[in-house]
Every structure is written in structure tokens, then in C-alpha cells.
Design a protein around this motif. Structure first.
Motif, PDB file in Angstrom:
ATOM      1  N   ILE A 191       0.767  -1.250  -0.113  1.00  0.00           N
ATOM      2  CA  ILE A 191       0.080   0.026  -0.018  1.00  0.00           C
ATOM      3  C   ILE A 191       0.941   1.179   0.222  1.00  0.00           C
ATOM      4  N   PHE A 192       0.751   2.098  -0.800  1.00  0.00           N
ATOM      5  CA  PHE A 192       1.455   3.216  -1.142  1.00  0.00           C
ATOM      6  C   PHE A 192       1.046   4.620  -0.398  1.00  0.00           C
ATOM      7  N   ILE A 193       1.672   5.179   0.157  1.00  0.00           N
ATOM      8  CA  ILE A 193       1.050   6.447   0.846  1.00  0.00           C
ATOM      9  C   ILE A 193       1.971   7.633   0.337  1.00  0.00           C
ATOM     10  N   GLU A 194       1.367   8.647  -0.086  1.00  0.00           N
ATOM     11  CA  GLU A 194       1.949   9.729  -0.894  1.00  0.00           C
ATOM     12  C   GLU A 194       2.778   9.355  -1.839  1.00  0.00           C
ATOM     13  N   GLY A 195       2.715   8.259  -2.501  1.00  0.00           N
ATOM     14  CA  GLY A 195       3.563   7.837  -3.678  1.00  0.00           C
ATOM     15  C   GLY A 195       2.464   7.277  -4.794  1.00  0.00           C
ATOM     16  N   TYR A 196       2.820   7.757  -6.114  1.00  0.00           N
ATOM     17  CA  TYR A 196       1.729   7.225  -7.114  1.00  0.00           C
ATOM     18  C   TYR A 196       2.446   6.365  -7.919  1.00  0.00           C
ATOM     19  N   ILE A 197       1.858   5.291  -8.312  1.00  0.00           N
ATOM     20  CA  ILE A 197       2.217   4.357  -9.487  1.00  0.00           C
ATOM     21  C   ILE A 197       1.169   3.948 -10.110  1.00  0.00           C
ATOM     22  N   GLU A 198       1.654   4.146 -11.623  1.00  0.00           N
ATOM     23  CA  GLU A 198       0.532   4.285 -12.493  1.00  0.00           C
ATOM     24  C   GLU A 198       0.276   2.710 -12.665  1.00  0.00           C
ATOM     25  N   ASP A 199      -0.406   1.971 -11.788  1.00  0.00           N
ATOM     26  CA  ASP A 199      -0.997   0.584 -12.137  1.00  0.00           C
ATOM     27  C   ASP A 199      -1.955   0.220 -11.049  1.00  0.00           C
ATOM     28  N   PRO A 200      -3.351  -0.065 -11.659  1.00  0.00           N
ATOM     29  CA  PRO A 200      -4.479  -0.103 -10.904  1.00  0.00           C
ATOM     30  C   PRO A 200      -4.571  -1.167  -9.831  1.00  0.00           C
ATOM     31  N   ILE A 201      -3.496  -2.210  -9.957  1.00  0.00           N
ATOM     32  CA  ILE A 201      -3.599  -3.209  -9.062  1.00  0.00           C
ATOM     33  C   ILE A 201      -2.920  -2.854  -7.675  1.00  0.00           C
ATOM     34  N   PHE A 202      -2.403  -1.907  -7.455  1.00  0.00           N
ATOM     35  CA  PHE A 202      -1.576  -1.085  -6.170  1.00  0.00           C
ATOM     36  C   PHE A 202      -2.915  -0.032  -5.607  1.00  0.00           C
ATOM     37  N   CYS A 203      -2.742  -0.258  -4.216  1.00  0.00           N
ATOM     38  CA  CYS A 203      -3.596   0.842  -3.421  1.00  0.00           C
ATOM     39  C   CYS A 203      -2.594   2.054  -3.137  1.00  0.00           C
ATOM     40  N   LYS A 204      -3.296   3.068  -3.503  1.00  0.00           N
ATOM     41  CA  LYS A 204      -2.557   4.524  -3.165  1.00  0.00           C
ATOM     42  C   LYS A 204      -3.398   5.232  -2.194  1.00  0.00           C
ATOM     43  N   ILE A 205      -2.696   5.944  -1.150  1.00  0.00           N
ATOM     44  CA  ILE A 205      -3.403   6.907  -0.385  1.00  0.00           C
ATOM     45  C   ILE A 205      -2.477   8.013  -0.601  1.00  0.00           C
ATOM     46  N   LEU A 206      -3.307   9.180  -0.847  1.00  0.00           N
ATOM     47  CA  LEU A 206      -2.801  10.489  -1.400  1.00  0.00           C
ATOM     48  C   LEU A 206      -3.595  11.606  -0.610  1.00  0.00           C
ATOM     49  N   THR A 207      -2.917  12.678  -0.418  1.00  0.00           N
ATOM     50  CA  THR A 207      -3.486  14.225  -0.020  1.00  0.00           C
ATOM     51  C   THR A 207      -3.992  14.838  -1.386  1.00  0.00           C
ATOM     52  N   CYS A 208      -5.385  15.240  -1.113  1.00  0.00           N
ATOM     53  CA  CYS A 208      -5.946  15.839  -2.321  1.00  0.00           C
ATOM     54  C   CYS A 208      -5.476  17.346  -2.241  1.00  0.00           C
ATOM     55  N   ASP A 250     -12.541  -6.592  -5.643  1.00  0.00           N
ATOM     56  CA  ASP A 250     -12.789  -5.668  -6.482  1.00  0.00           C
ATOM     57  C   ASP A 250     -13.236  -4.324  -5.815  1.00  0.00           C
ATOM     58  N   GLU A 251     -13.636  -4.324  -4.634  1.00  0.00           N
ATOM     59  CA  GLU A 251     -14.464  -3.128  -4.166  1.00  0.00           C
ATOM     60  C   GLU A 251     -13.473  -2.351  -3.267  1.00  0.00           C
ATOM     61  N   VAL A 252     -12.067  -2.901  -3.234  1.00  0.00           N
ATOM     62  CA  VAL A 252     -11.139  -1.913  -2.486  1.00  0.00           C
ATOM     63  C   VAL A 252     -10.543  -0.948  -3.120  1.00  0.00           C
ATOM     64  N   GLU A 253     -10.643   0.439  -2.739  1.00  0.00           N
ATOM     65  CA  GLU A 253     -10.259   1.374  -3.482  1.00  0.00           C
ATOM     66  C   GLU A 253      -9.041   1.385  -3.578  1.00  0.00           C
ATOM     67  N   ARG A 254      -8.575   1.763  -4.986  1.00  0.00           N
ATOM     68  CA  ARG A 254      -7.321   1.660  -5.628  1.00  0.00           C
ATOM     69  C   ARG A 254      -6.530   3.146  -5.254  1.00  0.00           C
ATOM     70  N   ILE A 255      -7.451   4.243  -5.241  1.00  0.00           N
ATOM     71  CA  ILE A 255      -6.997   5.425  -4.850  1.00  0.00           C
ATOM     72  C   ILE A 255      -7.829   6.262  -4.084  1.00  0.00           C
ATOM     73  N   THR A 256      -7.122   6.572  -3.022  1.00  0.00           N
ATOM     74  CA  THR A 256      -8.078   7.193  -1.763  1.00  0.00           C
ATOM     75  C   THR A 256      -7.561   8.453  -1.755  1.00  0.00           C
ATOM     76  N   TYR A 257      -8.182   9.542  -1.660  1.00  0.00           N
ATOM     77  CA  TYR A 257      -7.565  11.006  -1.446  1.00  0.00           C
ATOM     78  C   TYR A 257      -8.161  11.336  -0.048  1.00  0.00           C
ATOM     79  N   ILE A 258      -7.101  11.769   0.544  1.00  0.00           N
ATOM     80  CA  ILE A 258      -7.359  12.338   2.047  1.00  0.00           C
ATOM     81  C   ILE A 258      -7.574  14.172   1.639  1.00  0.00           C
TER      82      ILE A 258
END
Length: 303
Positions: A149-166, A292-300
Motif C-alpha cells: 500500500i503506497f502512501i503519498e506515492g503514485y504508481i500508474e498501476d490499478p492493482i496497487f492501492c494508493k493513499i494520497l493528499t488531495c 474488487d471493491e477495495v479503493e485503488r486510490i483514496t484521497y485524504i
């Protein structure tokens, strides 16, 4: 007539892998190296077919290590102000994990290709990776065979989950506090999407990136008549020494225990919220709970 029981062979056919690979994944075996992408494909196939393991939840859980890795990427140009932000986030992740019975392996490194082997030697259930450039993230993810799970890092791949500041929302709130024109003081993020997002709104000459070759004092002198958005509480404390604090707004990680002057305006992007969301996603991925329902990108967004 009862429905046919779904077997590992059925999952293997659905996922396009061998039955042995399905067995390794669903039994959390460490004997074979299986990529994160393959694991996720098997988890998704198991969920789609409504597979029920022929074992108790207790025996399944006993095969986990209850160790989670937190990888903090420390670039050679990183200042202490940035390091503080990520250690504070790591602390919040630890706080969210401990009630669930997890211990944490904290890996902070400037030589990622060399030091990530420390985590590989541990039997980790999942890893959280903070602020890393995309190429390094791909390399690291290919070597970890558990949810990453990547936090404040972006990878262009839908299989990985990312948590990012909006940051779009941050800039909107900054406009409400400062008006339409202001400068930005920020850390040197490995995730270049952060700077790109801010640069869409703020002219380049009004953006200060805090790295070793840049002079914050000189930048503030050149913008002394302007208002400013400061991203990071330690940076905010530094800026308070050189400007009228009524003319700045500071992005902080918590609404409590703020170290700034009492009348400094703040925008809260909660590290606690980031941590809780990251652990929630980890839980769902490990439980095979509707992957399938786990968010791949979550914006805080600002609180």
C-alpha cells in the motif's frame, strides 16, 4: 441438490495459474515467491467464485506473521522537516495496527535497492511504502509478495492501492483563507504529481521546494509582501520566524498539539485518517473481503 463446492482447481482455472500456486497463496505459504499481481488475481478469483476455505479462520490466521513493514524513503536531499512528517505518519500507522495484534518493522533508507532486503528477510503480512518515485516503487513491489500500500506515492498501476493528499482541495481551502494570490512553500516530494498539481494553480516563481540547494530565507524576502501557504508544520514554524504569521496558512497533520503560534491559520490533513484508511485497506486485502471493491486510490481531504 446442493451446489458444487468450489475448489482450488476452479480458482486456478479462473485466475489462469496452477493449482499449486493457488494453494501457496490462499494458505499464505512463504515457500514460493509469487508476485503481488498474481496474488491479487487469485484473491479476486476466489472472491468471485465465493470460495470457502476448508479450514477454520483460526488456523488460517495462525499462518500469518502479524508483522507489517513500513518503508520510509529518505532521499539524499530530504530535510528534517520532511522526515518528521513521515515518522509521525509511521507512528499513526503503528497506533492503528497494535490493537489488531500487529507488530511493525520500520525500514528507513536512502539506498532502497540495497536496504529493502531487510524487509524481505522478515515474513511480512503487508507493507506500507511512503513517498517513493514510481520506478523505485515498481522495483520494490516486484520483490514483496504481500499487499503493498503506497502512501503519498503514485504508481500508474490499478492493482496497487494508493493513499494520497488531495492537493486540489488544499489549494481551495487556502484560497478561502488567503485570497486568490499566494505563494507555496513545500517539501521536495519523490511523488512529482504533487508539484505538478500545485503548479497548475501557482506560478513557478511563487513555489519554493525545500531542498539542500534552496534558500528559504531568500525566497521569503522576495515574497515578503505576499501571503503564503506552507505545507508541513515544521516548515511552518521556520517561516513564522521571518514573516507576519497572520499572512500564512500552514498544512498540519493533526488538529491537536499544534506547535505553531496560536493565531496562525491551519489546514488539517490528518495523518491519523491516512493511517486508519491504510490499515482498513490492508485488512480487507488480507481477508479476501471483496477485493474488487477495495479503493485503488483514496484521497485524504482537509478536515
Amino acid at each position: 441438490m446442493s451446489e458444487k463446492r468450489i475448489t482450488m482447481k476452479d480458482i486456478a482455472a479462473e485466475a489462469g495459474v496452477s493449482t499449486a500456486t493457488v494453494s501457496y497463496v490462499l494458505n499464505y505459504s512463504e515457500k514460493e515467491r509469487i508476485s503481488h499481481e498474481t496474488r491479487m488475481r487469485i484473491f479476486e478469483a476466489a472472491n468471485k467464485l465465493k470460495y470457502v476455505p476448508n479450514m477454520t479462520a483460526k488456523s488460517l490466521a495462525s499462518q500469518r506473521s502479524y508483522l507489517v513493514g513500513i518503508i520510509i524513503n529518505l532521499g539524499g536531499q530530504d530535510k528534517k522537516s520532511k522526515i518528521y512528517q513521515y515518522y509521525d505518519l509511521a507512528r499513526e500507522i503503528q497506533r492503528s495496527l497494535y490493537p489488531k495484534g500487529y507488530d511493525v518493522v520500520l525500514i528507513s533508507t536512502q539506498e532502497m535497492e540495497k536496504d529493502f532486503t531487510i524487509g524481505q528477510k522478515r515474513s511480512l503480512d503487508a507493507v506500507f511504502i511512503m513517498d517513493m518515485e514510481e520506478e523505485s516503487m515498481k522495483a520494490i513491489a516486484s520483490h514483496y509478495y504481500v499487499p503493498a500500500i503506497f502512501i503519498e506515492g503514485y504508481i500508474e498501476d490499478p492493482i496497487f492501492c494508493k493513499i494520497l493528499t488531495c492537493y486540489e482541495s488544499v489549494l481551495i481551502q487556502a484560497e478561502e483563507q488567503l485570497g486568490s494570490s499566494f505563494y507555496v512553500v513545500m517539501e521536495d516530494h519523490a511523488n512529482k504529481n504533487v508539484l505538478q498539481t500545485i503548479a497548475k494553480k501557482i506560478p513557478p516563481e511563487n513555489i519554493f521546494v525545500n531542498h539542500n540547494d534552496a534558500s528559504l530565507i531568500q525566497f521569503l524576502k522576495e515574497h515578503h509582501n505576499q501571503k503564503g501557504l506552507i505545507i508541513g508544520e515544521i516548515l511552518g514554524m521556520q517561516v513564522e520566524n521571518y514573516v507576519d504569521n497572520r499572512n500564512i496558512s500552514v498544512v498540519v497533520n493533526s488538529a491537536k498539539d499544534i506547535m505553531l503560534l496560536p493565531d496562525t491559520k491551519t489546514i488539517v490533513i490528518s495523518n491519523k485518517e491516512k493511517a486508519q484508511k491504510a490499515v482498513e485497506i490492508m485488512d480487507r486485502m488480507l481477508r479476501l473481503d471483496n477485493p474488487d471493491e477495495v479503493e485503488r486510490i483514496t484521497y485524504i481531504r482537509p478536515m
